[in-house]
Motif scaffolding. Sequence first.
Motif, PDB file in Angstrom:
ATOM      1  N   GLY A 168      13.041   6.571 -52.304  1.00 21.73           N
ATOM      2  CA  GLY A 168      13.798   7.620 -51.688  1.00 21.73           C
ATOM      3  C   GLY A 168      13.942   8.191 -49.963  1.00 21.73           C
ATOM      4  N   TYR A 169      13.928   7.397 -49.188  1.00 17.74           N
ATOM      5  CA  TYR A 169      14.163   7.654 -48.287  1.00 17.74           C
ATOM      6  C   TYR A 169      15.268   6.613 -47.010  1.00 17.74           C
ATOM      7  CZ  TYR A 169      10.035   4.021 -48.405  1.00 17.74           C
ATOM      8  OH  TYR A 169       9.114   3.075 -48.452  1.00 17.74           O
ATOM      9  N   GLY A 170      16.180   6.756 -47.939  1.00 18.42           N
ATOM     10  CA  GLY A 170      17.738   5.316 -47.714  1.00 18.42           C
ATOM     11  C   GLY A 170      17.592   5.799 -46.442  1.00 18.42           C
ATOM     12  N   ASP A 171      18.159   7.614 -46.245  1.00 20.30           N
ATOM     13  CA  ASP A 171      18.522   8.004 -44.964  1.00 20.30           C
ATOM     14  C   ASP A 171      18.250   7.812 -43.928  1.00 20.30           C
ATOM     15  OD1 ASP A 171      16.454   9.595 -46.054  1.00 20.30           O
ATOM     16  OD2 ASP A 171      17.660  11.129 -44.841  1.00 20.30           O
ATOM     17  N   LEU A 172      17.104   7.520 -43.599  1.00 20.46           N
ATOM     18  CA  LEU A 172      16.450   7.470 -42.726  1.00 20.46           C
ATOM     19  C   LEU A 172      16.585   5.503 -42.374  1.00 20.46           C
ATOM     20  CD1 LEU A 172      12.399   8.858 -43.103  1.00 20.46           C
ATOM     21  CD2 LEU A 172      14.832   9.502 -41.858  1.00 20.46           C
ATOM     22  N   ALA A 173      16.974   4.906 -42.743  1.00 22.64           N
ATOM     23  CA  ALA A 173      17.837   3.783 -42.563  1.00 22.64           C
ATOM     24  C   ALA A 173      18.658   3.509 -41.109  1.00 22.64           C
ATOM     25  CB  ALA A 173      17.643   2.286 -43.643  1.00 22.64           C
ATOM     26  N   ALA A 174      19.386   4.558 -41.571  1.00 24.38           N
ATOM     27  CA  ALA A 174      20.588   4.229 -40.724  1.00 24.38           C
ATOM     28  C   ALA A 174      20.462   4.791 -39.731  1.00 24.38           C
ATOM     29  CB  ALA A 174      21.550   5.645 -40.966  1.00 24.38           C
ATOM     30  N   THR A 175      18.702   5.863 -39.199  1.00 28.30           N
ATOM     31  CA  THR A 175      18.654   6.277 -37.835  1.00 28.30           C
ATOM     32  C   THR A 175      17.544   5.495 -37.447  1.00 28.30           C
ATOM     33  OG1 THR A 175      16.389   7.777 -38.455  1.00 28.30           O
ATOM     34  CG2 THR A 175      18.639   8.385 -37.886  1.00 28.30           C
ATOM     35  N   GLN A 176      16.603   4.445 -37.980  1.00 26.66           N
ATOM     36  CA  GLN A 176      15.682   3.366 -37.923  1.00 26.66           C
ATOM     37  C   GLN A 176      16.175   2.631 -38.253  1.00 26.66           C
ATOM     38  OE1 GLN A 176      11.532   4.385 -38.830  1.00 26.66           O
ATOM     39  NE2 GLN A 176      12.083   6.125 -38.550  1.00 26.66           N
ATOM     40  N   ARG A 177      17.405   1.264 -37.251  1.00 28.38           N
ATOM     41  CA  ARG A 177      17.927   0.616 -37.781  1.00 28.38           C
ATOM     42  C   ARG A 177      17.121  -0.690 -37.717  1.00 28.38           C
ATOM     43  NH1 ARG A 177      23.178   1.074 -38.840  1.00 28.38           N
ATOM     44  NH2 ARG A 177      23.469  -1.349 -38.849  1.00 28.38           N
ATOM     45  N   ALA A 178      16.665  -1.753 -38.461  1.00 28.87           N
ATOM     46  CA  ALA A 178      15.990  -2.970 -38.355  1.00 28.87           C
ATOM     47  C   ALA A 178      16.845  -4.201 -37.175  1.00 28.87           C
ATOM     48  CB  ALA A 178      16.199  -3.306 -39.861  1.00 28.87           C
ATOM     49  N   LEU A 179      15.814  -3.782 -36.815  1.00 25.50           N
ATOM     50  CA  LEU A 179      16.475  -5.260 -35.172  1.00 25.50           C
ATOM     51  C   LEU A 179      15.450  -6.492 -35.499  1.00 25.50           C
ATOM     52  CD1 LEU A 179      17.555  -2.814 -32.547  1.00 25.50           C
ATOM     53  CD2 LEU A 179      18.786  -3.615 -34.031  1.00 25.50           C
ATOM     54  N   GLY A 180      16.066  -7.555 -36.188  1.00 30.28           N
ATOM     55  CA  GLY A 180      15.312  -8.869 -35.976  1.00 30.28           C
ATOM     56  C   GLY A 180      15.193  -9.566 -35.017  1.00 30.28           C
ATOM     57  N   PRO A 181      15.258 -11.264 -35.409  1.00 31.53           N
ATOM     58  CA  PRO A 181      14.455 -11.697 -34.294  1.00 31.53           C
ATOM     59  C   PRO A 181      15.535 -12.266 -34.864  1.00 31.53           C
ATOM     60  CG  PRO A 181      13.295 -12.107 -35.823  1.00 31.53           C
ATOM     61  CD  PRO A 181      13.350 -10.892 -36.226  1.00 31.53           C
ATOM     62  N   THR A 182      16.519 -13.325 -33.541  1.00 32.99           N
ATOM     63  CA  THR A 182      17.144 -14.347 -33.977  1.00 32.99           C
ATOM     64  C   THR A 182      16.960 -15.768 -34.895  1.00 32.99           C
ATOM     65  OG1 THR A 182      16.921 -15.765 -31.963  1.00 32.99           O
ATOM     66  CG2 THR A 182      18.234 -13.564 -31.657  1.00 32.99           C
TER      67      THR A 182
END
Length: 226
Positions: free
Chosen positions: A209-223
Amino acid sequence: MTRTPQCPGCGREDRLQAVPAVYLGGRDTVRVRVRNADDHHDRTVDRPVTTALSEALAPVPEPPSRAVGCLGVLALLVAIGTFVAGAGAGHWLDDVPVVEGGGFFDENGIFHAPGQKLPTAGPAWPDFAWLAVISALALTAAVLVLVLQIRSHRAFTRLTSGRPQAERLWSRAWYCHRCGAVHFRDVPGEDTRPLTFQEFRERVWQEGGYGDLAATQRALGPTRSA
């Protein structure tokens, strides 16, 4: 014995690991020694350490920062310090000595008989009244910061109330260390194709229910690894 599912990206299973295991394996606490700024003595503190991979696979957003709360504590200390200093230097809390039969001594030790008019010259405010103004402003700022922190915490708690639903989906995902991708297996209604970290975050957080926060807290994983 349950067999580890194959990765839909590379078709192999030797580098597959359950997402919760990857997430928990990348979070730890280290003990370090730091030097105090006031007395230059060393002290031991515990600090959390999180890998980029664990951060990218988090099932819930980061809570609000507590940095503003530290400013509130600082403002409260300023309020207390300035009030104590002003009360001591300006004699704000001193009682006016009263003589039997009436009359009193002022702050300069001069006796005033009953009914005697006091001189009107001089400032109307007591000495160091400006410290009282600073103390009041600092106290107001501390209260406002406290209210904002409480409201922010409550709003975050309400927003992430669907975390159990998100974790149920999150716990059934697999991560391939070779492909650097995530996929679901045996989850009704979910595609089994490889997902990027951002796609995985959007899907899991949407479930909570908090999917809209994924646009501001983007996932930046390792290579991805070989």
